[in-house]
Design a protein around this motif. Structure first.
Motif, mmCIF file in Angstrom:
data_model
loop_
_atom_site.group_PDB
_atom_site.id
_atom_site.type_symbol
_atom_site.label_atom_id
_atom_site.label_comp_id
_atom_site.label_asym_id
_atom_site.label_seq_id
_atom_site.Cartn_x
_atom_site.Cartn_y
_atom_site.Cartn_z
ATOM 1 N N GLU A 161 7.029 9.780 -13.386
ATOM 2 C CA GLU A 161 6.526 10.311 -11.963
ATOM 3 C C GLU A 161 5.150 10.208 -11.563
ATOM 4 O OE1 GLU A 161 7.367 15.015 -9.991
ATOM 5 O OE2 GLU A 161 8.536 14.198 -11.925
ATOM 6 N N SER A 162 5.117 9.221 -10.816
ATOM 7 C CA SER A 162 3.633 8.651 -10.668
ATOM 8 C C SER A 162 3.398 8.778 -9.114
ATOM 9 C CB SER A 162 3.404 7.247 -11.189
ATOM 10 O OG SER A 162 2.154 6.807 -11.082
ATOM 11 N N TYR A 163 2.105 9.273 -8.997
ATOM 12 C CA TYR A 163 1.532 9.301 -7.733
ATOM 13 C C TYR A 163 0.321 8.484 -7.268
ATOM 14 C CZ TYR A 163 4.391 13.589 -7.382
ATOM 15 O OH TYR A 163 5.727 14.447 -7.171
ATOM 16 N N LEU A 164 0.510 7.737 -6.343
ATOM 17 C CA LEU A 164 -0.604 6.839 -5.779
ATOM 18 C C LEU A 164 -1.438 7.208 -5.055
ATOM 19 C CD1 LEU A 164 1.921 3.815 -5.173
ATOM 20 C CD2 LEU A 164 0.457 4.274 -7.362
ATOM 21 N N ASP A 165 -2.750 7.092 -5.032
ATOM 22 C CA ASP A 165 -3.639 7.539 -4.097
ATOM 23 C C ASP A 165 -3.975 6.476 -3.088
ATOM 24 O OD1 ASP A 165 -3.881 10.000 -5.301
ATOM 25 O OD2 ASP A 165 -5.815 9.826 -6.156
ATOM 26 N N LYS A 209 7.242 1.490 -2.103
ATOM 27 C CA LYS A 209 6.934 2.508 -3.176
ATOM 28 C C LYS A 209 6.928 3.823 -2.368
ATOM 29 C CE LYS A 209 3.405 -0.469 -5.012
ATOM 30 N NZ LYS A 209 2.049 -0.822 -5.234
ATOM 31 N N VAL A 210 6.794 3.962 -1.051
ATOM 32 C CA VAL A 210 7.419 5.058 -0.107
ATOM 33 C C VAL A 210 8.618 4.717 0.613
ATOM 34 C CG1 VAL A 210 5.772 4.625 1.593
ATOM 35 C CG2 VAL A 210 7.002 6.876 1.400
ATOM 36 N N ARG A 211 9.806 5.092 0.474
ATOM 37 C CA ARG A 211 10.918 4.668 1.153
ATOM 38 C C ARG A 211 11.775 5.833 1.546
ATOM 39 N NH1 ARG A 211 14.356 6.436 -1.485
ATOM 40 N NH2 ARG A 211 15.805 5.853 0.092
ATOM 41 N N GLY A 212 12.508 5.463 2.550
ATOM 42 C CA GLY A 212 13.566 6.430 3.259
ATOM 43 C C GLY A 212 12.785 6.539 4.662
ATOM 44 N N GLU A 259 -4.306 -0.864 4.351
ATOM 45 C CA GLU A 259 -3.698 -2.249 3.726
ATOM 46 C C GLU A 259 -2.798 -1.247 2.412
ATOM 47 O OE1 GLU A 259 -7.196 -3.768 5.788
ATOM 48 O OE2 GLU A 259 -6.694 -2.136 4.265
ATOM 49 N N GLY A 260 -3.476 -0.704 2.129
ATOM 50 C CA GLY A 260 -2.743 0.294 0.912
ATOM 51 C C GLY A 260 -1.477 1.040 1.470
ATOM 52 N N VAL A 261 -1.500 1.666 2.467
ATOM 53 C CA VAL A 261 -0.269 2.159 3.088
ATOM 54 C C VAL A 261 0.733 1.159 3.507
ATOM 55 C CG1 VAL A 261 0.309 3.703 4.916
ATOM 56 C CG2 VAL A 261 -1.641 4.132 3.825
ATOM 57 N N TRP A 262 0.129 0.091 4.237
ATOM 58 C CA TRP A 262 1.056 -1.035 4.588
ATOM 59 C C TRP A 262 2.109 -1.603 3.214
ATOM 60 C CZ3 TRP A 262 2.370 -5.901 3.415
ATOM 61 C CH2 TRP A 262 3.148 -6.584 4.284
ATOM 62 N N GLU A 263 1.157 -1.753 2.197
ATOM 63 C CA GLU A 263 1.572 -2.308 1.112
ATOM 64 C C GLU A 263 2.827 -1.226 0.578
ATOM 65 O OE1 GLU A 263 0.526 -4.190 -3.412
ATOM 66 O OE2 GLU A 263 -0.874 -2.878 -2.278
ATOM 67 N N ALA A 264 2.386 0.039 0.408
ATOM 68 C CA ALA A 264 3.306 0.897 -0.269
ATOM 69 C C ALA A 264 4.604 1.076 0.482
ATOM 70 C CB ALA A 264 2.760 2.400 0.006
ATOM 71 N N ILE A 265 4.597 1.011 1.952
ATOM 72 C CA ILE A 265 5.791 0.934 2.780
ATOM 73 C C ILE A 265 6.662 -0.144 2.487
ATOM 74 C CG2 ILE A 265 6.767 1.056 4.962
ATOM 75 C CD1 ILE A 265 4.414 2.576 6.030
ATOM 76 N N TYR A 266 6.023 -1.406 2.590
ATOM 77 C CA TYR A 266 6.572 -2.606 2.348
ATOM 78 C C TYR A 266 7.275 -2.840 1.198
ATOM 79 C CZ TYR A 266 7.577 -7.777 1.952
ATOM 80 O OH TYR A 266 8.114 -9.025 1.847
ATOM 81 N N GLU A 267 6.568 -2.413 -0.031
ATOM 82 C CA GLU A 267 6.997 -2.810 -1.157
ATOM 83 C C GLU A 267 7.996 -1.419 -1.992
ATOM 84 O OE1 GLU A 267 6.416 -5.291 -3.286
ATOM 85 O OE2 GLU A 267 4.899 -6.229 -2.093
ATOM 86 N N LEU A 308 -3.936 9.404 1.290
ATOM 87 C CA LEU A 308 -2.623 9.511 1.474
ATOM 88 C C LEU A 308 -2.017 9.488 0.071
ATOM 89 C CD1 LEU A 308 -0.093 9.988 3.084
ATOM 90 C CD2 LEU A 308 0.054 7.729 3.074
ATOM 91 N N ILE A 309 -1.570 10.736 -0.578
ATOM 92 C CA ILE A 309 -0.720 10.617 -2.003
ATOM 93 C C ILE A 309 0.892 10.525 -1.582
ATOM 94 C CG2 ILE A 309 -0.269 12.030 -3.966
ATOM 95 C CD1 ILE A 309 -2.790 13.818 -3.015
ATOM 96 N N VAL A 310 1.264 9.408 -2.410
ATOM 97 C CA VAL A 310 2.656 9.141 -2.327
ATOM 98 C C VAL A 310 3.335 8.856 -3.654
ATOM 99 C CG1 VAL A 310 2.509 8.001 -0.213
ATOM 100 C CG2 VAL A 310 2.381 6.543 -2.173
ATOM 101 N N LEU A 311 4.414 9.558 -3.814
ATOM 102 C CA LEU A 311 5.224 9.477 -4.997
ATOM 103 C C LEU A 311 5.638 7.791 -5.151
ATOM 104 C CD1 LEU A 311 6.800 10.673 -7.530
ATOM 105 C CD2 LEU A 311 8.697 11.039 -5.868
#
Length: 354
Positions: A30-34, A49-52, A39-47, A18-21
């Motif tokens: 303008e960095s994208y995370l792989d 990193k992906v929001r909205g 756990e990585g998806v959970w952290e990206a949502i909580y932190e 899953l690639i997220v800005l």
């Protein structure tokens, strides 16, 4: 207008990624995370990193699919158990975001139907992938429709105030509250946008100002505590905000500071519109009093954006991530099916009718 090419959430199925800005490092990078683990998806949502709200739902849908993609193709019971575990885990990342639960429940419903039809594990995996992609594609259509409805409320050359970020980085494309600005820009409306910086995470300064400027839209950044004076100086003719949840009575939860903007808009007689995909409307939630308000870390307030700590050590900090705007302060709620006006209890029910 420049073509909107920003994709905040994207599935790379061939690489199980899953690639997220990463919205936490904008606008300097303008960095994208792989992301390759649940756990990585959970952290990206909580932190954040992906929001909205919509982007969170899209990320969760793709995330729960990737979480079970490598499960044994011969064990149907184990596959369903693994899905349930991943769904429960991802649901704990952002409690106020109704899109998170909506997307995960939709994925669960699709899996249930597949299982009831005696689908094999590979078939269930394919169904989950298809549903996640539908969630993403439908969001783009929803955002455009919201923009078209909201644009009917606006006139050329208006000054528009927005809070936090409800733009293309928060959705599949266009955004919710920013969608009419993009569509109006295409039609030469020449909006003058004032973006609240949105303390403490500065989504307005880092994200809204960045993406509107990138699109060539006239945007002016202001501190949160400047909203009143720009309203008093008659620079604002409408306020547009997104939201994370709409209660059955029209109360809306959004980024902290939104309710204060609504109170000021009411004082100055400025219409205050909430742009809300129907997926954020929770008719099971009677009022805003029932919406859980997430409390976040002290460091976001005391030191996150400073080279050195700006507050006394060990000072108490209260850092709610959201507040609830009372329905009496809202002029209208703009959905993909149209604009809902008070009485919201009736109007929100009606909009769900076929």
């Amino acid at each position: 207008m420049e073509e909107l090419v920003i994709e905040s959430v994207k599935l790379d199925d061939e690489r199980d990624t899953l690639i997220v800005l990463d919205q936490t490092v904008l606008p300097t990078s303008e960095s994208y995370l792989d992301l390759t683990t649940v756990e990585g998806v959970w952290e990206a949502i909580y932190e954040l990193k992906v929001r909205g709200a919509p982007a969170i739902g899209i990320a969760a849908a793709y995330g729960v699919y990737l979480a079970v993609k490598q499960e044994d193709d011969s064990d149907r019971t184990g596959f369903i158990k693994a899905f349930d575990k991943a769904k429960t885990y991802l649901a704990s990342s952002r409690p106020p975001a109704v899109n998170l639960f909506w997307a995960l429940d939709r994925m669960a419903d699709r899996l249930k139907k597949s299982a009831e039809n005696q689908a094999s594990v590979p078939e269930m995996k394919a169904a989950l992938k298809e549903e996640a992609q539908k969630i993403r594609d439908e969001d783009e259509e929803v955002c455009k429709s919201i923009g078209e409805h909201a644009l009917t409320l606006l006139k050329p050359d208006m000054g528009i105030l927005t809070h936090c970020n409800a733009g293309t980085v928060a959705t599949a494309k266009y955004g919710t509250a920013l969608a009419p600005l993009y569509l109006g820009h295409e039609q030469g409306y020449n909006f003058r946008v004032y973006a609240d910086e949105t303390r403490p995470l500065l989504q307005g300064a880092r994200l809204t100002a960045w993406e509107l400027q990138k699109a060539g839209i006239d945007v002016t950044l202001i501190c949160d505590n400047m909203a009143s004076i720009v309203m008093k100086e008659q620079k604002i003719q409408a306020v547009l905000v997104g939201c994370d949840r709409v209660a059955a009575n029209g109360d809306t939860a959004n980024k902290i500071g939104t309710s204060g903007v609504a109170i000021m808009a009411k004082h100055y007689g400025i219409p205050f519109y909430v742009c809300a995909p129907m997926s954020t409307i929770d008719l099971e939630c009677a009022t805003g009093e029932e919406i859980e308000i997430e409390l976040r870390s002290d460091e976001e307030v005391t030191e996150k954006w400073y080279e050195t700590r700006m507050a006394p050590k060990d000072v108490s900090v209260y850092n709610p991530a959201f507040d609830v705007t009372d329905h009496t302060l809202i002029t209208g709620i703009v959905t993909e099916k149209g604009i809902v006006y008070p009485d919201y209890k009736t109007g929100l029910k009606e909009i769900f009718r076929p």
